[in-house]
Design a protein around this motif. Structure first.
Motif, PDB file in Angstrom:
ATOM      1  N   PRO A   6      54.414  52.697  35.491  1.00 12.69           N
ATOM      2  CA  PRO A   6      52.983  52.680  35.182  1.00 12.69           C
ATOM      3  C   PRO A   6      52.234  53.802  35.897  1.00 12.69           C
ATOM      4  CG  PRO A   6      53.401  51.167  36.959  1.00 12.69           C
ATOM      5  CD  PRO A   6      54.705  51.883  36.686  1.00 12.69           C
ATOM      6  N   SER A  35      47.635  53.735  31.799  1.00 15.63           N
ATOM      7  CA  SER A  35      46.451  52.875  31.950  1.00 15.63           C
ATOM      8  C   SER A  35      45.282  53.644  32.539  1.00 15.63           C
ATOM      9  CB  SER A  35      46.809  51.716  32.874  1.00 15.63           C
ATOM     10  OG  SER A  35      45.682  50.938  33.140  1.00 15.63           O
ATOM     11  N   LEU A  72      48.825  44.909  35.157  1.00 15.26           N
ATOM     12  CA  LEU A  72      50.162  45.463  34.916  1.00 15.26           C
ATOM     13  C   LEU A  72      51.196  44.346  34.743  1.00 15.26           C
ATOM     14  CD1 LEU A  72      52.251  47.747  34.878  1.00 15.26           C
ATOM     15  CD2 LEU A  72      52.228  47.696  37.387  1.00 15.26           C
ATOM     16  N   TYR A  75      51.112  42.913  31.290  1.00 17.65           N
ATOM     17  CA  TYR A  75      51.764  43.834  30.344  1.00 17.65           C
ATOM     18  C   TYR A  75      53.289  43.699  30.472  1.00 17.65           C
ATOM     19  CZ  TYR A  75      53.928  48.151  28.789  1.00 17.65           C
ATOM     20  OH  TYR A  75      54.781  49.049  28.196  1.00 17.65           O
ATOM     21  N   ILE A  84      59.113  47.479  38.335  1.00 26.56           N
ATOM     22  CA  ILE A  84      58.094  48.540  38.350  1.00 26.56           C
ATOM     23  C   ILE A  84      58.706  49.748  39.054  1.00 26.56           C
ATOM     24  CG2 ILE A  84      55.830  49.249  39.219  1.00 26.56           C
ATOM     25  CD1 ILE A  84      55.104  46.252  39.452  1.00 26.56           C
ATOM     26  N   ASN A 104      50.852  43.214  43.250  1.00 30.93           N
ATOM     27  CA  ASN A 104      51.560  42.816  42.024  1.00 30.93           C
ATOM     28  C   ASN A 104      52.484  41.629  42.275  1.00 30.93           C
ATOM     29  OD1 ASN A 104      50.461  44.631  40.113  1.00 30.93           O
ATOM     30  ND2 ASN A 104      51.691  46.278  40.975  1.00 30.93           N
TER      31      ASN A 104
END
Ligand code: PNS
Length: 159
Positions: A6, A35, A72, A75, A84, A104
């Protein structure tokens, strides 16, 4: 293994590309998830950024480029991905990256953040540096992929 890389990628640099190429080796599928970063004022629109990155990886079937909004981790859940990928360049990246990794995990305990180091020639490179050099009409052709270079030249009206 499904990985998500990301970022705001404003613009996508050769340092980002280097990380993607390294991560794509061990991910069955790698989602480049573009994003908005609410703390940044962006040069390129979300659609422009997605379009440029798609052009860079047009021949790669295990690399998917898309935008996302919202969290995130939400998603990631929608793509069934658990990992990630984030690039780390210098000590100065650590605090921000650690905060994000813990934020996260706090929202969704099943996601793991994998930090990767780019090739040493990209350790100094950032989107901010690229924007600054291009804005001041300096040469960024060796810092960004070709499609990004073209768009930057258009944006700043450089011949
Ligand atoms: O390239 P960047 O700007 O450092 O990327 C930051 C990004 C877009 C990955 C981050 O801001 C993000 O994940 N935004 C989505 C909202 C979210 O999930 N926030 C909680 C984690 S910080």
């Amino acid at each position: 293994m499904l990985g998500v890389y990301p970022g705001s990628f404003d613009p996508f640099t050769l340092g980002h590309k280097d990380i993607v190429e390294r991560a794509a080796k061990f991910c069955d599928k790698l989602f480049i998830a573009v994003s908005e970063n609410i703390n940044k004022k962006h040069l390129f629109t979300l659609d422009e950024r997605v379009e440029m990155i798609r052009e860079v990886f047009s021949g790669n079937s295990n690399i998917v480029v898309e935008s996302f909004s919202g969290l995130l981790v939400d998603y990631m859940q929608s793509r069934n991905a658990q990992y990630i990928i984030r690039g780390l360049r210098a000590v100065s990246d650590f605090e921000y990256e650690f905060q994000m990794a813990f934020a996260n995990r706090n929202i969704n305990n099943s996601v793991e953040t994998i930090f990767m180091v780019p090739g040493s020639q990209y350790l100094f490179l950032s989107s901010t540096i690229v924007r600054d050099i291009a804005y001041n009409k300096g040469d960024v052709s060796n810092l960004v992929p070709e499609p990004v270079y073209k768009k930057l030249m258009e944006k700043y009206n450089i011949k």
